[in-house]
Write an enzyme that holds these catalytic residues in place. Structure first.
Site, mmCIF file in Angstrom:
data_model
loop_
_atom_site.group_PDB
_atom_site.id
_atom_site.type_symbol
_atom_site.label_atom_id
_atom_site.label_comp_id
_atom_site.label_asym_id
_atom_site.label_seq_id
_atom_site.Cartn_x
_atom_site.Cartn_y
_atom_site.Cartn_z
ATOM 1 N N HIS A 90 0.822 -1.213 0.000
ATOM 2 C CA HIS A 90 0.000 0.000 0.000
ATOM 3 C C HIS A 90 0.856 1.262 0.000
ATOM 4 C CE1 HIS A 90 -2.737 3.140 1.366
ATOM 5 N NE2 HIS A 90 -3.746 2.359 1.019
ATOM 6 N N ARG A 91 1.833 1.349 0.879
ATOM 7 C CA ARG A 91 2.828 2.418 0.978
ATOM 8 C C ARG A 91 2.325 3.736 1.523
ATOM 9 N NH1 ARG A 91 5.767 4.318 -3.301
ATOM 10 N NH2 ARG A 91 7.507 4.589 -1.925
ATOM 11 N N ASP A 92 1.035 3.874 1.817
ATOM 12 C CA ASP A 92 0.553 5.144 2.355
ATOM 13 C C ASP A 92 -0.614 4.897 3.302
ATOM 14 O OD1 ASP A 92 0.605 7.895 2.720
ATOM 15 O OD2 ASP A 92 -0.814 8.271 1.097
ATOM 16 N N LEU A 93 -0.475 3.922 4.168
ATOM 17 C CA LEU A 93 -1.543 3.580 5.096
ATOM 18 C C LEU A 93 -1.554 4.585 6.246
ATOM 19 C CD1 LEU A 93 -3.741 1.503 5.760
ATOM 20 C CD2 LEU A 93 -2.051 0.318 7.151
ATOM 21 N N THR A 103 3.692 12.198 3.047
ATOM 22 C CA THR A 103 3.520 11.513 4.310
ATOM 23 C C THR A 103 4.724 11.753 5.206
ATOM 24 O OG1 THR A 103 2.207 9.836 3.213
ATOM 25 C CG2 THR A 103 3.092 9.259 5.349
#
Length: 129
Positions: free
Chosen positions: A31-34, A74
């Site tokens: 996912h890389r952006d939870l 992020t």
């Protein structure tokens, strides 16, 4: 409630990781952006993961691995991404832990720290107990 939400999100991440391509090979989706904003909770208790804009796959293709570049927006990134190493499913586990801390504490880990300080702490320091 935090345990339930974390369990549902973990199941979703496992499901994404188990996705297979048309040839039957694993895609190994990360996912890389939870973050809290990417977890949707319905009135009936259904939990969904959204915002896959930074998702990547570790699937090998001609020319190398399809891993997206370092994210800029992020604040909290896993150590391997900060160091420029290959990002794998463990990055989503790191993000899930940070999300659980935010749900319990009411604020994300490292709130108030500058992005540079936080990124350095993620790579250089052990997590607090």
């Amino acid at each position: 409630m935090v345990v339930y939400l974390a369990w549902c999100v973990a199941r979703g991440l496992v499901g994404a990781n188990r996705l297979r391509g048309q040839d039957g090979g694993p895609l190994e989706v990360v996912h890389r952006d939870l973050v809290a904003e990417s977890v949707l909770v319905g009135f009936g208790g259904d939990v969904k993961i959204s915002d896959l804009g930074w998702a990547a796959t570790r699937r090998r293709v001609t020319g190398g691995s399809r891993i997206a570049p370092l994210r800029r927006g992020t604040t909290l990134l896993p150590p391997e991404e900060v160091q420029g190493d290959e990002v794998a499913q463990r990055a989503d586990v790191f993000a899930l832990g940070a999300l659980a801390i935010e749900l319990i504490a009411g604020r994300p880990p490292g709130s108030g720290a500058s992005r540079g300080d936080l990124l350095q702490r993620v790579t250089d320091e052990d997590a607090p107990p």
